[in-house]
Design a protein around this motif. Structure first.
Motif, PDB file in Angstrom:
ATOM      1  N   LYS A 226      -1.200  -4.569   5.469  1.00 26.18           N
ATOM      2  CA  LYS A 226      -0.298  -3.657   4.738  1.00 26.18           C
ATOM      3  C   LYS A 226      -0.710  -3.548   3.278  1.00 26.18           C
ATOM      4  O   LYS A 226      -0.731  -2.444   2.709  1.00 26.18           O
ATOM      5  N   ASN A 227      -1.046  -4.680   2.673  1.00 23.62           N
ATOM      6  CA  ASN A 227      -1.493  -4.655   1.279  1.00 23.62           C
ATOM      7  C   ASN A 227      -2.800  -3.883   1.126  1.00 23.62           C
ATOM      8  O   ASN A 227      -2.997  -3.176   0.131  1.00 23.62           O
ATOM      9  N   SER A 228      -3.670  -4.026   2.115  1.00 24.55           N
ATOM     10  CA  SER A 228      -4.938  -3.298   2.090  1.00 24.55           C
ATOM     11  C   SER A 228      -4.703  -1.797   2.197  1.00 24.55           C
ATOM     12  O   SER A 228      -5.410  -0.996   1.563  1.00 24.55           O
ATOM     13  N   GLU A 229      -3.707  -1.408   2.977  1.00 22.41           N
ATOM     14  CA  GLU A 229      -3.387   0.012   3.107  1.00 22.41           C
ATOM     15  C   GLU A 229      -2.844   0.573   1.784  1.00 22.41           C
ATOM     16  O   GLU A 229      -3.185   1.687   1.379  1.00 22.41           O
ATOM     17  N   ILE A 230      -2.005  -0.230   1.114  1.00 22.89           N
ATOM     18  CA  ILE A 230      -1.508   0.184  -0.207  1.00 22.89           C
ATOM     19  C   ILE A 230      -2.676   0.328  -1.180  1.00 22.89           C
ATOM     20  O   ILE A 230      -2.750   1.304  -1.944  1.00 22.89           O
ATOM     21  N   PHE A 231      -3.601  -0.626  -1.123  1.00 24.76           N
ATOM     22  CA  PHE A 231      -4.770  -0.571  -2.000  1.00 24.76           C
ATOM     23  C   PHE A 231      -5.636   0.647  -1.676  1.00 24.76           C
ATOM     24  O   PHE A 231      -6.166   1.309  -2.580  1.00 24.76           O
ATOM     25  N   ARG A 232      -5.774   0.949  -0.375  1.00 26.49           N
ATOM     26  CA  ARG A 232      -6.570   2.119   0.032  1.00 26.49           C
ATOM     27  C   ARG A 232      -5.966   3.407  -0.524  1.00 26.49           C
ATOM     28  O   ARG A 232      -6.680   4.280  -1.045  1.00 26.49           O
ATOM     29  N   LYS A 233      -4.648   3.525  -0.426  1.00 24.97           N
ATOM     30  CA  LYS A 233      -3.981   4.732  -0.920  1.00 24.97           C
ATOM     31  C   LYS A 233      -4.152   4.878  -2.425  1.00 24.97           C
ATOM     32  O   LYS A 233      -4.384   5.989  -2.929  1.00 24.97           O
ATOM     33  N   ARG A 234      -4.035   3.770  -3.134  1.00 32.25           N
ATOM     34  CA  ARG A 234      -4.206   3.835  -4.593  1.00 32.25           C
ATOM     35  C   ARG A 234      -5.662   4.116  -4.963  1.00 32.25           C
ATOM     36  O   ARG A 234      -5.934   4.777  -5.963  1.00 32.25           O
ATOM     37  N   THR A 235      -6.592   3.596  -4.134  1.00 36.74           N
ATOM     38  CA  THR A 235      -8.003   3.901  -4.357  1.00 36.74           C
ATOM     39  C   THR A 235      -8.261   5.389  -4.162  1.00 36.74           C
ATOM     40  O   THR A 235      -9.009   6.015  -4.932  1.00 36.74           O
ATOM     41  N   MET A 236      -7.657   5.973  -3.139  1.00 35.94           N
ATOM     42  CA  MET A 236      -7.825   7.404  -2.877  1.00 35.94           C
ATOM     43  C   MET A 236      -7.232   8.252  -4.001  1.00 35.94           C
ATOM     44  O   MET A 236      -7.758   9.321  -4.331  1.00 35.94           O
TER      45      MET A 236
END
Length: 582
Positions: A226-236
């Protein structure tokens, strides 16, 4: 994108930044030279029928081209070296400031700090500043001046085209400022998420064995996903800002260059510009916009560095709760330590110690006992000024403890706690931390007191045996005994034993305490422990309950009072006797 605090570090490497800008101008001048001779050659080719003149111009152009190629090669090499030197100098200064702040904040801060965040701050955070200092700042100063220089040069060939291009080029920094306002918060969130995720990842790796034993590794894996998904969205989000800004900058660059080209072609068709001047402007039209486009490409990498520095700056700006007064030396002999109506709280809400008053005189053995959380260890921390008392006083030889130099105070006192750190080196080097010039005989004597000399001498490498990371090559009890030997080797006049033998078996503990009592016969000793059977011979026993002193006196007197100490001692004796029977 200028950060005022970062500019303070830039001032320290001003010579390197100036050299970087000068090198860029040398490259710019060599490019101008190449274009100018190329334009003259084209003009000769188009307008002159003299083959000799054409051959001569081609020869000169070839020589100029070769010279420019060599110059550009040498400049690129020196530019890379200078960028590296500049970045390393700034990174070293910032890391020194971070380390200095850690020392200033002290042990009390480190006990509560997230070590993975500190590592991320000092390593990855500082590394992200390389682009900012090595490339972004020199490019910024160069990009802000070179359009005017180019305009002044090309204005002699044609007035319309340079005017159009110099007006268009400033649309690029305007767009950078626009995107900077949008990107600042996004980059800060991105950086914070990255640091948090890195810290969680490190913690989960270190605790993987525990997670598997309790079958919770799957739950933690889901949280990390879940944290990785949040990080992915912020990276995008960051990438979308970058792509949008690059598109806008390229649009303004192409529009400005195309407009300038049309303007100079129109001037040439009307006879207002020479062929060589027109060719020069055509070839240099991209040069008007290239520095700004490079700046835009570096902007986001630099922005990431600035976002990392904001976290670094927040850390460096923290104030220490313990202020060191380096002007007063600690007395040669500590005659007394007095706690005078002292109250202390870690969080400002719950008092850990309440109105505590007692005295430790030179040569006394004082024990502090109580249940877990009663404030025992806090007393030792306050004497060492790991924390600062809010109310009441601690006096050494009648003077308030903040008046003394903190480091000198700690040099006078040896602390042996239950949280032992053994460095990844050898037994000898770990012991030498207490006394760098200690002889092998002195080290073995200290190990003998800690009941570890026989074991060390049985090892193939003896004192030079490896300890491993965190002392992993030894058992918990062996690590604790190395720590005890290290403290003994310090030869202090004041010892604080804070659950010092908590990781040691009962038989070894008895032997260690017997030896400790022998060496501390003429020294001041504060013993913080839960093992009451080991403190019966102390000069005074202080009993804490919920941060208050409820009893004090010798063992015999406290047993006669039949208070809290009597209850604790009786219960512990019963448990120990049952353990021996079983």
């Amino acid at each position: 994108m200028i950060n005022k605090k970062l500019l303070l570090y830039a001032a320290k490497v001003k010579a390197g930044l100036i050299e970087a800008v000068i090198l860029k101008y040398i490259l710019f001048a060599s490019n101008l030279l190449f274009v100018w001779f190329g334009a003259k050659t084209v003009e000769t080719l188009m307008q002159s029928g003299d083959k000799g003149e054409l051959a001569s111009n081609l020869a000169v152009f070839a020589a100029v081209a070769a010279s420019v190629a060599v110059i550009r090669c040498l400049i690129n090499i020196e530019e890379a070296r200078n960028s590296f030197r500049t970045a390393v100098k700034v990174q070293t200064d910032i890391r020194n400031d971070i380390y200095g702040k850690i020392l200033d904040l002290g042990i009390g801060y480190l006990d509560k700090a997230d070590s993975s965040s500190l590592v991320s701050l000092a390593v990855e955070g500082v590394e992200m500043l390389e682009v900012y200092f090595a490339r972004y700042l020199p490019q910024l100063f160069y990009s802000m001046t070179v359009p005017f220089v180019l305009f002044a040069i090309l204005f002699s060939f044609d007035r319309a085209a340079p005017s159009v291009m110099v007006a268009s080029v400033w649309l690029i920094p305007v767009s950078i400022v626009f995107f900077m306002k949008k990107a600042k918060k996004i980059m800060r969130n991105f950086r914070n998420t990255y640091e948090e995720m890195s810290g969680n990842f490190l913690e989960n790796i270190q605790g993987l064995t525990t997670l598997k034993l309790y079958n919770r590794d799957g739950d933690v894996s889901e949280i990390m996903a879940k944290n990785s998904e949040i990080f992915r969205k912020r990276t995008m989000k960051v990438l979308s800002i970058q792509l949008s800004s690059i598109f806008i900058m390229d649009f303004f660059s192409l529009l400005g260059a195309a407009t300038g080209i049309l303007a100079v072609v129109n001037s040439f068709s009307q006879g207002n510009a020479t062929l060589s001047g027109t060719v020069t402007i055509l070839l240099l039209s991209a040069e008007f916009f290239l520095p700004m486009r490079i700046l835009g490409a570096l902007f986001h990498a630099g922005m990431n560095g600035v976002a990392a520095f904001e976290n670094i700056s927040d850390f460096i700006c923290q104030t220490s709760s313990v202020h060191n007064n380096s002007g007063n030396a600690i007395p040669e002999n500590i005659e007394s330590v007095v706690f005078d109506d002292l109250t202390f709280s870690y969080d400002g809400k719950r008092d850990v110690l309440k109105n505590v008053s007692f005295e430790i005189k030179k040569g006394e053995r004082i024990a502090v006992v109580g249940s877990s959380g009663s404030g025992k260890s806090t007393i030792g921390s306050l004497i060492l000024r790991i924390f600062e008392a809010e109310k009441g006083k601690i006096r050494i030889n009648g003077r308030d403890i903040p008046e003394f130099d903190t480091q000198a105070l700690r040099n006078k006192i040896a602390l042996i706690s239950q949280q032992t750190y053994i460095f990844d080196s050898t037994i000898r080097k770990n012991l030498a931390l207490a006394k760098s010039d200690a002889t092998e005989e002195e080290m073995l004597d200290a190990l003998s007191i800690a009941d570890l000399d026989s074991f060390v001498l049985s090892l193939p490498e003896k004192l030079d045996s490896k300890t491993g990371e965190w002392g992993s090559l030894f058992s918990g009890g062996q690590k604790q005994r190395i720590a005890i030997a290290r403290a003994i080797l310090k030869e202090s006049s004041f010892y604080i034993f804070d659950e010092a033998t908590s990781n040691v078996d009962a038989s070894s503990e008895a032997e260690i305490w017997k030896n400790i009592y022998e060496i501390s016969a003429n020294k001041t000793t504060l013993i913080i422990t839960h093992r009451l059977s080991m403190i019966k011979n102390c000069d005074k026993i202080i009993v804490l309950e919920k941060g208050r002193i409820v009893e004090s006196g010798k063992h015999e007197k406290l047993m006669e009072n039949r208070g809290l100490y009597f209850k604790m001692f009786s219960e512990q004796s019963l448990l120990e006797s049952n353990g021996e029977k079983s």
